[in-house]
Design a protein around this motif. Sequence first.
Motif, PDB file in Angstrom:
ATOM      1  N   THR A  28      -4.299  -2.814  -8.419  1.00  0.00           N
ATOM      2  CA  THR A  28      -3.915  -3.995  -7.638  1.00  0.00           C
ATOM      3  C   THR A  28      -2.410  -4.259  -7.596  1.00  0.00           C
ATOM      4  OG1 THR A  28      -4.251  -5.448  -9.545  1.00  0.00           O
ATOM      5  CG2 THR A  28      -6.142  -5.111  -8.077  1.00  0.00           C
ATOM      6  N   GLY A  29      -1.644  -3.641  -8.479  1.00  0.00           N
ATOM      7  CA  GLY A  29      -0.207  -3.888  -8.528  1.00  0.00           C
ATOM      8  C   GLY A  29       0.529  -3.209  -7.381  1.00  0.00           C
ATOM      9  N   ASP A  30       1.756  -3.625  -7.175  1.00  0.00           N
ATOM     10  CA  ASP A  30       2.550  -3.034  -6.092  1.00  0.00           C
ATOM     11  C   ASP A  30       3.092  -1.661  -6.495  1.00  0.00           C
ATOM     12  OD1 ASP A  30       4.809  -3.453  -7.713  1.00  0.00           O
ATOM     13  OD2 ASP A  30       5.446  -5.237  -6.612  1.00  0.00           O
ATOM     14  N   ALA A  31       3.744  -1.005  -5.544  1.00  0.00           N
ATOM     15  CA  ALA A  31       4.228   0.362  -5.766  1.00  0.00           C
ATOM     16  C   ALA A  31       5.230   0.432  -6.917  1.00  0.00           C
ATOM     17  CB  ALA A  31       4.833   0.921  -4.488  1.00  0.00           C
TER      18      ALA A  31
ATOM     19  N   ALA B  80     -15.526   2.276 -10.489  1.00  0.00           N
ATOM     20  CA  ALA B  80     -14.676   1.253  -9.881  1.00  0.00           C
ATOM     21  C   ALA B  80     -15.258   0.824  -8.543  1.00  0.00           C
ATOM     22  CB  ALA B  80     -13.268   1.793  -9.666  1.00  0.00           C
ATOM     23  N   GLU B  81     -15.243  -0.487  -8.303  1.00  0.00           N
ATOM     24  CA  GLU B  81     -15.564  -1.049  -6.991  1.00  0.00           C
ATOM     25  C   GLU B  81     -14.363  -1.885  -6.586  1.00  0.00           C
ATOM     26  OE1 GLU B  81     -19.504  -2.653  -6.129  1.00  0.00           O
ATOM     27  OE2 GLU B  81     -20.090  -2.013  -8.150  1.00  0.00           O
ATOM     28  N   ALA B  82     -13.660  -1.413  -5.555  1.00  0.00           N
ATOM     29  CA  ALA B  82     -12.433  -2.075  -5.122  1.00  0.00           C
ATOM     30  C   ALA B  82     -12.600  -2.624  -3.710  1.00  0.00           C
ATOM     31  CB  ALA B  82     -11.269  -1.084  -5.168  1.00  0.00           C
ATOM     32  N   LYS B  83     -11.885  -3.725  -3.440  1.00  0.00           N
ATOM     33  CA  LYS B  83     -11.924  -4.343  -2.110  1.00  0.00           C
ATOM     34  C   LYS B  83     -10.517  -4.717  -1.687  1.00  0.00           C
ATOM     35  CE  LYS B  83     -16.530  -6.137  -2.678  1.00  0.00           C
ATOM     36  NZ  LYS B  83     -17.367  -7.244  -2.981  1.00  0.00           N
TER      37      LYS B  83
ATOM     38  N   GLN C 170       5.139  12.307  -8.735  1.00  0.00           N
ATOM     39  CA  GLN C 170       5.971  11.762  -7.663  1.00  0.00           C
ATOM     40  C   GLN C 170       5.208  11.690  -6.351  1.00  0.00           C
ATOM     41  OE1 GLN C 170       8.857  10.262  -8.254  1.00  0.00           O
ATOM     42  NE2 GLN C 170       8.758   9.586  -6.148  1.00  0.00           N
ATOM     43  N   ALA C 171       4.414  12.695  -6.039  1.00  0.00           N
ATOM     44  CA  ALA C 171       3.615  12.683  -4.809  1.00  0.00           C
ATOM     45  C   ALA C 171       2.578  11.567  -4.856  1.00  0.00           C
ATOM     46  CB  ALA C 171       2.949  14.038  -4.597  1.00  0.00           C
ATOM     47  N   ALA C 172       1.976  11.324  -6.008  1.00  0.00           N
ATOM     48  CA  ALA C 172       1.002  10.243  -6.147  1.00  0.00           C
ATOM     49  C   ALA C 172       1.670   8.892  -5.944  1.00  0.00           C
ATOM     50  CB  ALA C 172       0.332  10.306  -7.512  1.00  0.00           C
ATOM     51  N   ILE C 173       2.833   8.724  -6.534  1.00  0.00           N
ATOM     52  CA  ILE C 173       3.564   7.462  -6.392  1.00  0.00           C
ATOM     53  C   ILE C 173       3.919   7.226  -4.929  1.00  0.00           C
ATOM     54  CG2 ILE C 173       5.744   6.310  -6.932  1.00  0.00           C
ATOM     55  CD1 ILE C 173       5.479   7.676  -9.748  1.00  0.00           C
ATOM     56  N   GLU C 174       4.378   8.251  -4.251  1.00  0.00           N
ATOM     57  CA  GLU C 174       4.720   8.116  -2.838  1.00  0.00           C
ATOM     58  C   GLU C 174       3.491   7.789  -2.000  1.00  0.00           C
ATOM     59  OE1 GLU C 174       6.803  11.704  -1.798  1.00  0.00           O
ATOM     60  OE2 GLU C 174       8.381  11.281  -3.262  1.00  0.00           O
ATOM     61  N   ALA C 175       2.365   8.415  -2.288  1.00  0.00           N
ATOM     62  CA  ALA C 175       1.128   8.138  -1.548  1.00  0.00           C
ATOM     63  C   ALA C 175       0.695   6.687  -1.749  1.00  0.00           C
ATOM     64  CB  ALA C 175       0.022   9.099  -1.982  1.00  0.00           C
ATOM     65  N   VAL C 176       0.795   6.192  -2.980  1.00  0.00           N
ATOM     66  CA  VAL C 176       0.421   4.807  -3.265  1.00  0.00           C
ATOM     67  C   VAL C 176       1.369   3.840  -2.561  1.00  0.00           C
ATOM     68  CG1 VAL C 176       0.343   3.065  -5.093  1.00  0.00           C
ATOM     69  CG2 VAL C 176      -0.781   5.266  -5.396  1.00  0.00           C
ATOM     70  N   ALA C 177       2.646   4.165  -2.522  1.00  0.00           N
ATOM     71  CA  ALA C 177       3.618   3.289  -1.862  1.00  0.00           C
ATOM     72  C   ALA C 177       3.298   3.109  -0.385  1.00  0.00           C
ATOM     73  CB  ALA C 177       5.030   3.843  -2.040  1.00  0.00           C
ATOM     74  N   ASP C 178       2.657   4.109   0.230  1.00  0.00           N
ATOM     75  CA  ASP C 178       2.330   4.055   1.649  1.00  0.00           C
ATOM     76  C   ASP C 178       0.906   3.575   1.922  1.00  0.00           C
ATOM     77  OD1 ASP C 178       4.852   5.005   2.251  1.00  0.00           O
ATOM     78  OD2 ASP C 178       4.215   7.102   2.289  1.00  0.00           O
ATOM     79  N   THR C 179       0.191   3.127   0.898  1.00  0.00           N
ATOM     80  CA  THR C 179      -1.206   2.722   1.040  1.00  0.00           C
ATOM     81  C   THR C 179      -1.339   1.240   0.712  1.00  0.00           C
ATOM     82  OG1 THR C 179      -1.898   4.917   0.328  1.00  0.00           O
ATOM     83  CG2 THR C 179      -3.549   3.175   0.199  1.00  0.00           C
ATOM     84  N   PRO C 180      -2.077   0.480   1.521  1.00  0.00           N
ATOM     85  CA  PRO C 180      -2.304  -0.931   1.164  1.00  0.00           C
ATOM     86  C   PRO C 180      -2.997  -1.024  -0.195  1.00  0.00           C
ATOM     87  CG  PRO C 180      -3.077  -0.475   3.397  1.00  0.00           C
ATOM     88  CD  PRO C 180      -2.726   0.849   2.782  1.00  0.00           C
ATOM     89  N   ARG C 181      -2.549  -1.942  -1.017  1.00  0.00           N
ATOM     90  CA  ARG C 181      -3.108  -2.097  -2.364  1.00  0.00           C
ATOM     91  C   ARG C 181      -4.449  -2.805  -2.294  1.00  0.00           C
ATOM     92  NH1 ARG C 181      -2.243   1.302  -4.910  1.00  0.00           N
ATOM     93  NH2 ARG C 181      -2.329   0.291  -6.896  1.00  0.00           N
ATOM     94  N   TRP C 182      -5.259  -2.612  -3.299  1.00  0.00           N
ATOM     95  CA  TRP C 182      -6.543  -3.291  -3.396  1.00  0.00           C
ATOM     96  C   TRP C 182      -6.311  -4.730  -3.816  1.00  0.00           C
ATOM     97  CZ3 TRP C 182     -10.146  -0.623  -1.136  1.00  0.00           C
ATOM     98  CH2 TRP C 182     -10.053   0.771  -1.110  1.00  0.00           C
ATOM     99  N   SER C 183      -7.042  -5.653  -3.240  1.00  0.00           N
ATOM    100  CA  SER C 183      -6.889  -7.056  -3.623  1.00  0.00           C
ATOM    101  C   SER C 183      -7.706  -7.379  -4.873  1.00  0.00           C
ATOM    102  CB  SER C 183      -7.271  -7.979  -2.476  1.00  0.00           C
ATOM    103  OG  SER C 183      -8.565  -7.691  -1.998  1.00  0.00           O
ATOM    104  N   SER C 184      -8.785  -6.613  -5.104  1.00  0.00           N
ATOM    105  CA  SER C 184      -9.567  -6.806  -6.324  1.00  0.00           C
ATOM    106  C   SER C 184     -10.277  -5.503  -6.682  1.00  0.00           C
ATOM    107  CB  SER C 184     -10.602  -7.922  -6.140  1.00  0.00           C
ATOM    108  OG  SER C 184     -11.582  -7.545  -5.188  1.00  0.00           O
ATOM    109  N   VAL C 185     -10.580  -5.375  -7.965  1.00  0.00           N
ATOM    110  CA  VAL C 185     -11.336  -4.225  -8.455  1.00  0.00           C
ATOM    111  C   VAL C 185     -12.176  -4.684  -9.635  1.00  0.00           C
ATOM    112  CG1 VAL C 185      -9.513  -3.409 -10.025  1.00  0.00           C
ATOM    113  CG2 VAL C 185     -11.217  -1.794  -9.136  1.00  0.00           C
TER     114      VAL C 185
END
Length: 124
Positions: free
Chosen positions: A15-18, A79-82, A43-58
Motif C-alpha cells: 500500500t505504500g508509495d514508490a 493476499a487479497e488486494a483492492k 531496480q526493475a521491480a522498483i521501477e515497475a511499482v513506481a509506474d503501477t497504481p498502489r493498492w488501497s487495501s490488502v
Amino acid sequence: MDDDRIWRFEESLWTGDADHYRELIDEECVMVVPEKPFVFKAQAAIEAVADTPRWSSVSFSEQEVMRPQEGLITIAYRAEAKRDGGDGYVAYCTTTMRRLEHEVWRVVQHQQTLPPVASGSTEG
C-alpha cells in the motif's frame, strides 16, 4: 522482528508509495510475478511499482512465518488486494527479508503466484 511488525511491514509494501517501496527493497532483491517479464531484479521491480497504481487495501490469510537463521525471515501467505474503484487481486506470495542492522530490514526475495482458475470442464 515480531510477527505483528512483519505483517505491518509486508502490508506497507503493498500500500505504500514508490519511495517507501524503494526504501525497503534490497539492491540484490529478486522477484517473480505473474506478468511479463516475470522475473525482476530490484531496480526493475522498483521501477515497475513506481509506474503501477498502489493498492488501497490488502488483507492476508494462510499466514506462515519462518526464521531459518538469525537475521533472516521468510513469510508465506494469501493476499487479497483492492484498489479504489474496485479492482481486486488475489495471489499466494512469499517474501524473504534480511536484517541489515538493528531494526533495519530489507526484502531480498518476493514471489507471487495466481491461484488456479476453476475450469468448467468435467472429468469423465
